[in-house]
Write a protein that holds these residues in place. Structure first.
Motif, PDB file in Angstrom:
ATOM      1  N   GLU A 141     -16.594  13.625   9.238  1.00  0.00           N
ATOM      2  CA  GLU A 141     -15.753  14.250  10.249  1.00  0.00           C
ATOM      3  C   GLU A 141     -15.367  13.245  11.324  1.00  0.00           C
TER       4      GLU A 141
ATOM      5  N   LEU B 256      -9.646  18.070  14.791  1.00  0.00           N
ATOM      6  CA  LEU B 256     -10.700  17.487  13.978  1.00  0.00           C
ATOM      7  C   LEU B 256     -10.165  17.163  12.590  1.00  0.00           C
ATOM      8  N   SER B 257     -10.670  16.070  12.035  1.00  0.00           N
ATOM      9  CA  SER B 257     -10.320  15.680  10.674  1.00  0.00           C
ATOM     10  C   SER B 257     -11.591  15.538   9.855  1.00  0.00           C
ATOM     11  N   CYS B 258     -11.455  15.784   8.556  1.00  0.00           N
ATOM     12  CA  CYS B 258     -12.596  15.667   7.649  1.00  0.00           C
ATOM     13  C   CYS B 258     -12.089  15.151   6.314  1.00  0.00           C
TER      14      CYS B 258
ATOM     15  N   TRP C 265     -14.874  24.441   7.991  1.00  0.00           N
ATOM     16  CA  TRP C 265     -15.480  23.985   9.235  1.00  0.00           C
ATOM     17  C   TRP C 265     -16.488  25.021   9.708  1.00  0.00           C
TER      18      TRP C 265
ATOM     19  N   TYR D 180      -8.077  19.538   8.148  1.00  0.00           N
ATOM     20  CA  TYR D 180      -7.914  19.393   9.588  1.00  0.00           C
ATOM     21  C   TYR D 180      -8.218  20.721  10.277  1.00  0.00           C
TER      22      TYR D 180
ATOM     23  N   TYR E 111     -19.617  20.464  15.277  1.00  0.00           N
ATOM     24  CA  TYR E 111     -18.766  20.979  14.211  1.00  0.00           C
ATOM     25  C   TYR E 111     -19.036  20.195  12.928  1.00  0.00           C
ATOM     26  N   TYR E 112     -19.286  20.930  11.864  1.00  0.00           N
ATOM     27  CA  TYR E 112     -19.592  20.350  10.560  1.00  0.00           C
ATOM     28  C   TYR E 112     -18.508  20.705   9.558  1.00  0.00           C
ATOM     29  N   CYS E 113     -18.216  19.741   8.694  1.00  0.00           N
ATOM     30  CA  CYS E 113     -17.266  19.970   7.613  1.00  0.00           C
ATOM     31  C   CYS E 113     -18.030  20.112   6.306  1.00  0.00           C
TER      32      CYS E 113
ATOM     33  N   THR F 118     -19.671  16.486  14.200  1.00  0.00           N
ATOM     34  CA  THR F 118     -19.032  15.843  15.337  1.00  0.00           C
ATOM     35  C   THR F 118     -19.124  16.789  16.536  1.00  0.00           C
TER      36      THR F 118
END
Length: 121
Positions: free
Chosen positions: A6, A20-22, A36, A79, A93-95, A115
């Motif tokens: 992330e 946010l990006s993952c 997410w 995203y 925040y977890y992906c 993140t």
């Protein structure tokens, strides 16, 4: 193995926005869905938003109308656009990526390290 990473967290004022990006990488045959989640200390991890391979989406009631999940299938990337952020959105925040391994052709579930998102004035 499949790695998930992330990026995009940080500190933002109430009412602000973050994206946010993952990205998932590694031995991937197919990704069926990505999502997410978030966790606040002392509470269980909760689903924020998820998107499937056919682009169906699911959101927690607390973020509907404020957060938008999107996906770039070619890049195995998802995203999370977060608008109108509130202090109660503060969390790690977890992906998560769920799919099929190209090595074993069995299913996998992989998580990123998380993140931090902090919403504060």
């Amino acid at each position: 193995q499949v790695q998930v990473v992330e990026s995009g967290g940080g500190l933002v004022q109430p009412g602000g926005s973050l994206r946010l990006s993952c990205a998932a990488s590694g031995s991937i045959f197919r990704i069926n869905g990505m999502g997410w989640y978030r966790r606040v200390p002392g509470k269980q991890r909760e689903l924020v938003a998820a998107i499937t391979s056919d682009f169906s989406t699911n959101y927690a009631d607390s973020v509907k109308g404020r957060f938008t999940i999107s996906r770039d299938s070619a890049k195995n990337t998802v995203y999370l656009q977060m608008n109108s952020l509130k202090p109660e959105d503060t969390a790690v925040y977890y992906c998560n990526a769920v799919g099929i391994s190209k090595i074993t052709y069995s299913s996998f579930t992989s998580w990123g390290p998380g993140t931090q998102v902090t919403v504060s004035s």
